[in-house]
Design an enzyme around this catalytic site. Structure first.
Site, PDB file in Angstrom:
ATOM      1  N   ARG A   1     108.553 -49.201   4.686  1.00 51.70           N
ATOM      2  CA  ARG A   1     109.004 -47.836   4.998  1.00 51.70           C
ATOM      3  C   ARG A   1     109.079 -47.636   6.507  1.00 51.70           C
ATOM      4  O   ARG A   1     108.248 -48.109   7.267  1.00 51.70           O
ATOM      5  CB  ARG A   1     108.045 -46.808   4.398  1.00 51.70           C
ATOM      6  CG  ARG A   1     108.417 -45.383   4.810  1.00 51.70           C
ATOM      7  CD  ARG A   1     107.813 -44.361   3.907  1.00 51.70           C
ATOM      8  NE  ARG A   1     106.378 -44.218   4.088  1.00 51.70           N
ATOM      9  CZ  ARG A   1     105.648 -43.352   3.396  1.00 51.70           C
ATOM     10  NH1 ARG A   1     106.207 -42.589   2.479  1.00 51.70           N
ATOM     11  NH2 ARG A   1     104.354 -43.263   3.611  1.00 51.70           N
ATOM     12  N   ARG A  31     104.968 -45.682  10.363  1.00 52.23           N
ATOM     13  CA  ARG A  31     103.776 -44.836  10.387  1.00 52.23           C
ATOM     14  C   ARG A  31     102.538 -45.721  10.491  1.00 52.23           C
ATOM     15  O   ARG A  31     102.471 -46.751   9.837  1.00 52.23           O
ATOM     16  CB  ARG A  31     103.686 -44.028   9.083  1.00 52.23           C
ATOM     17  CG  ARG A  31     104.539 -42.804   9.081  1.00 52.23           C
ATOM     18  CD  ARG A  31     104.574 -42.131   7.738  1.00 52.23           C
ATOM     19  NE  ARG A  31     103.275 -41.971   7.096  1.00 52.23           N
ATOM     20  CZ  ARG A  31     103.077 -41.231   6.003  1.00 52.23           C
ATOM     21  NH1 ARG A  31     104.094 -40.578   5.461  1.00 52.23           N
ATOM     22  NH2 ARG A  31     101.886 -41.129   5.443  1.00 52.23           N
TER      23      ARG A  31
HETATM   24  P1  AMP Z   1     101.569 -37.982   3.476  1.00 49.11           P
HETATM   25  O1  AMP Z   1     102.645 -37.912   4.513  1.00 49.11           O
HETATM   26  O2  AMP Z   1     101.731 -36.948   2.393  1.00 49.11           O
HETATM   27  O3  AMP Z   1     101.365 -39.370   2.912  1.00 49.11           O
HETATM   28  O4  AMP Z   1     100.207 -37.599   4.215  1.00 49.11           O
HETATM   29  C1  AMP Z   1      99.702 -38.357   5.298  1.00 49.11           C
HETATM   30  C2  AMP Z   1      98.217 -38.105   5.432  1.00 49.11           C
HETATM   31  O5  AMP Z   1      97.975 -36.714   5.718  1.00 49.11           O
HETATM   32  C3  AMP Z   1      97.411 -38.403   4.164  1.00 49.11           C
HETATM   33  O6  AMP Z   1      97.066 -39.778   4.069  1.00 49.11           O
HETATM   34  C4  AMP Z   1      96.203 -37.496   4.354  1.00 49.11           C
HETATM   35  O7  AMP Z   1      95.294 -38.062   5.285  1.00 49.11           O
HETATM   36  C5  AMP Z   1      96.822 -36.254   5.010  1.00 49.11           C
HETATM   37  N1  AMP Z   1      97.259 -35.262   4.002  1.00 49.11           N
HETATM   38  C6  AMP Z   1      98.536 -34.903   3.691  1.00 49.11           C
HETATM   39  N2  AMP Z   1      98.560 -33.971   2.723  1.00 49.11           N
HETATM   40  C7  AMP Z   1      97.267 -33.733   2.397  1.00 49.11           C
HETATM   41  C8  AMP Z   1      96.618 -32.886   1.448  1.00 49.11           C
HETATM   42  N3  AMP Z   1      97.321 -32.100   0.605  1.00 49.11           N
HETATM   43  N4  AMP Z   1      95.272 -32.885   1.404  1.00 49.11           N
HETATM   44  C9  AMP Z   1      94.540 -33.646   2.238  1.00 49.11           C
HETATM   45  N5  AMP Z   1      95.078 -34.503   3.133  1.00 49.11           N
HETATM   46  C10 AMP Z   1      96.422 -34.543   3.226  1.00 49.11           C
END
Ligand code: AMP
Length: 206
Positions: free
Chosen positions: A122, A152
């Site tokens: 990705r 990322r």
């Molecule tokens: P994502 O882009 O959704 O994969 O989120 C990246 C990171 O942000 C995750 O690995 C978590 O550390 C944090 N994160 C995103 N959304 C949440 C959530 N709803 N609750 C807690 N941590 C979150």
């Protein structure tokens, strides 16, 4: 149209959320994007979130819920939205339920092996924020806007495995939405277009 997209990291939630928002003109609310934007701007919230993101762990609920409350208070969310990456546990699901009445909670399913394969390839676009994939790039640039792409930090293979272990969506969240009669599941396909067709079948019925 008030939707949440559920699913493991790499299932294509972000890509599908972009497609839904484009077609139905809805705001895309990605808690991960909000944390990354705060990180890039060097805010206190971003610094706190980074501690957890770097470990592949969830950011604590109080921080996460506060950014969602703030985002939902904005005018553009009045008539609908697509959540991507929220809720990730029952406390978040219940809090969201107090604030809005969802139409659907849609799980995008994908096997672990395929998740690791996808996430390691990705890339994110610096220009339009599109989540993309090494195989989709055109001359090394975003296939949508021609912007530069980056990987990322949490898409490194060691972090991916820890995210999968620590961030498996708890069954009680799925049961919560099943009990409300708004839960749907699709399986992610090999192309974003085919997956979107499956998703759109559900959306057209709302
Ligand atoms: P994502 O882009 O959704 O994969 O989120 C990246 C990171 O942000 C995750 O690995 C978590 O550390 C944090 N994160 C995103 N959304 C949440 C959530 N709803 N609750 C807690 N941590 C979150």
């Amino acid at each position: 149209m008030k939707i949440v997209l559920l699913g493991p990291p790499g299932s294509g939630k972000g890509t599908q959320a972009h497609l839904i928002c484009e077609k139905y003109n809805l705001p895309h609310i990605s808690t991960g994007d909000i944390f990354r934007a705060n990180l890039a701007q060097g805010t206190e919230l971003g610094k706190k979130a980074k501690e957890y993101m770097d470990k592949g762990a969830l950011v604590p609920d109080d921080l996460t819920i506060s950014i969602v409350v703030d985002r939902l208070s904005k005018d553009d969310c009045k008539d609908g939205f697509v959540f991507d990456g929220f809720p990730r546990n029952l406390a978040q699901a219940k809090k969201l339920d107090e604030m809005v009445t969802l139409d659907k909670a849609i799980m995008i399913h994908l096997d672990d092996e395929e998740i690791i394969n996808r996430l390691s390839k990705r890339r994110m676009c610096k220009g339009c924020g599109n989540p993309t994939h090494l195989d989709w790039l055109v001359n090394g640039k975003c296939e949508k806007c021609g912007g530069d792409v980056y990987q990322r930090e949490d898409d490194e293979e060691s972090t991916i495995k820890s995210r999968l272990e620590k961030q498996k969506l708890p069954q009680d969240v799925i049961d919560f939405y099943k009990q409300k009669g708004i839960y749907e599941q699709i399986t992610s396909t090999d192309t974003k277009e085919k997956t979107f067709i499956l998703l759109d079948e559900i959306l057209k019925k709302i």
